[in-house]
Write an enzyme that holds these catalytic residues in place. Structure first.
Site, mmCIF file in Angstrom:
data_model
loop_
_atom_site.group_PDB
_atom_site.id
_atom_site.type_symbol
_atom_site.label_atom_id
_atom_site.label_comp_id
_atom_site.label_asym_id
_atom_site.label_seq_id
_atom_site.Cartn_x
_atom_site.Cartn_y
_atom_site.Cartn_z
ATOM 1 C CG HIS A 175 -2.149 -0.750 1.263
ATOM 2 N ND1 HIS A 175 -2.539 -1.461 2.065
ATOM 3 C CD2 HIS A 175 -3.472 -0.910 0.038
ATOM 4 C CE1 HIS A 175 -4.239 -1.656 2.157
ATOM 5 N NE2 HIS A 175 -3.898 -1.522 0.653
ATOM 6 C CB CYS A 268 -2.440 0.848 8.487
ATOM 7 S SG CYS A 268 -1.169 0.577 6.893
HETATM 8 N N1 ARG Z 1 -4.203 -6.684 6.462
HETATM 9 C C1 ARG Z 1 -4.629 -5.813 5.899
HETATM 10 C C2 ARG Z 1 -4.402 -5.289 4.415
HETATM 11 O O1 ARG Z 1 -3.387 -6.597 3.694
HETATM 12 C C3 ARG Z 1 -3.816 -4.694 6.343
HETATM 13 C C4 ARG Z 1 -3.684 -3.798 6.168
HETATM 14 C C5 ARG Z 1 -2.781 -2.224 6.020
HETATM 15 N N2 ARG Z 1 -3.866 -0.965 6.154
HETATM 16 C C6 ARG Z 1 -2.909 -0.156 4.641
HETATM 17 N N3 ARG Z 1 -3.391 0.970 5.232
HETATM 18 N N4 ARG Z 1 -1.713 0.152 5.003
HETATM 19 O O2 ARG Z 1 -5.144 -5.479 3.550
#
Ligand code: ARG
Length: 277
Positions: A175, A268
């Site tokens: 991300h 996050c």
């Molecule tokens: N386990 C989640 C996923 O893979 C973690 C999300 C993390 N969020 C972020 N904004 N980077 O989607």
């Protein structure tokens, strides 16, 4: 005489959406950090979340809460609820079925809160996880979770002046908010190795970049919550703290090991509802 004040006068660092980690867990694997045989310690996760929560409140954030709907262990990562500008929100359209169940819960929260709710019609889009405003510029990461056509649609919905696209190339930084963080309208933290050369160039020509070392990027140091000159970010990243302090920021490190097991950290765990930078 009563003087009515705008909420932003009292809470200058905006409103943020968070979700208490009531059903937080690692029950599936949709990024390289997740390992179902390495479960997070639930009590420690709650403690870490409470410390983050405490820092945000004490530094002047106004927090809103969405209930953790059972059966959606990643719902604590509210950055992925959508992207907000003013009274409009574009909801996420998650890449993986494992997280698609969250969409209806986030939609309900935004509807009840009175937002005008939009969705993208094509491709996937994971909200502030992959799209971050810095003033009138919208920085967008693509390649793992969000698609270019979805970002372009979001740009049209918000009438964005400048949309900057950057391709993510390292699956550990799946991300945008895992490797890039605007600190003001003009400067951002970045882990350059997460981007392909063209993506990095697009970032560099749009904002000044402060580079963090790989060892600290792997502690999620770019996954920071910026509240004016105060930055709440993961513990264990002294080089980046010095870099930030040298630029006049104060750092507030928080241990977030139990959330890093799911591939997320401070940013996050929060979604910006009002833009203050
Ligand atoms: N386990 C989640 C996923 O893979 C973690 C999300 C993390 N969020 C972020 N904004 N980077 O989607």
């Amino acid at each position: 005489m009563t003087v009515l004040r705008k909420r932003s006068d009292t809470f200058p660092y905006g409103r943020w959406l968070v979700c208490r980690p009531q059903d937080y867990d690692v029950r599936y694997k949709i990024n390289p950090w997740m390992d179902t045989s390495r479960a997070p310690d639930k009590a420690l996760a709650r403690e870490q979340w409470c410390t983050l929560h405490h820092h945000l409140l004490r530094l002047g954030a106004w927090l809103e809460y969405v209930d953790h709907a059972p059966g959606n262990p990643d719902m604590v990562f509210t950055a992925n609820a959508g992207l907000v500008r003013g009274n409009d929100v574009v909801l996420s359209r998650f890449r993986y079925a494992e997280r698609q169940g969250e969409e209806a819960h986030f939609r309900a929260w935004f509807e009840v809160a009175g937002y005008k709710v939009h969705s993208v019609s094509r491709g996937s889009f994971e909200g502030e996880g992959d799209a971050l405003f810095a003033g009138s510029k919208l920085f967008c990461g693509w390649g793992f979770r969000s698609d270019i056509e979805a970002h372009e649609e979001v740009g049209r919905i918000f009438n964005v002046e400048k949309l900057i696209l950057a391709k993510l190339q390292d699956p550990r930084f799946y991300h945008l908010d895992t490797c890039f963080c605007p600190l003001t309208n003009d400067v951002a933290l970045v882990y350059p190795g997460a981007f392909d050369p063209e993506g990095l160039e697009n970032l560099r020509s749009s904002i000044e970049l402060l580079e963090v070392p790989e060892s600290e990027a792997l502690h999620f140091v770019c996954n920071a919550v910026v509240l004016g000159r105060s930055i709440v970010l993961p513990a264990g990243c002294p080089e980046t703290y010095r870099l930030l302090e040298g630029r006049g920021f104060s750092v507030y490190p928080v241990h977030l090991s139990e959330f890093i097991k799911a591939g997320g950290a401070a940013k996050c765990l929060s979604l910006r509802l009002e833009q203050m930078i």
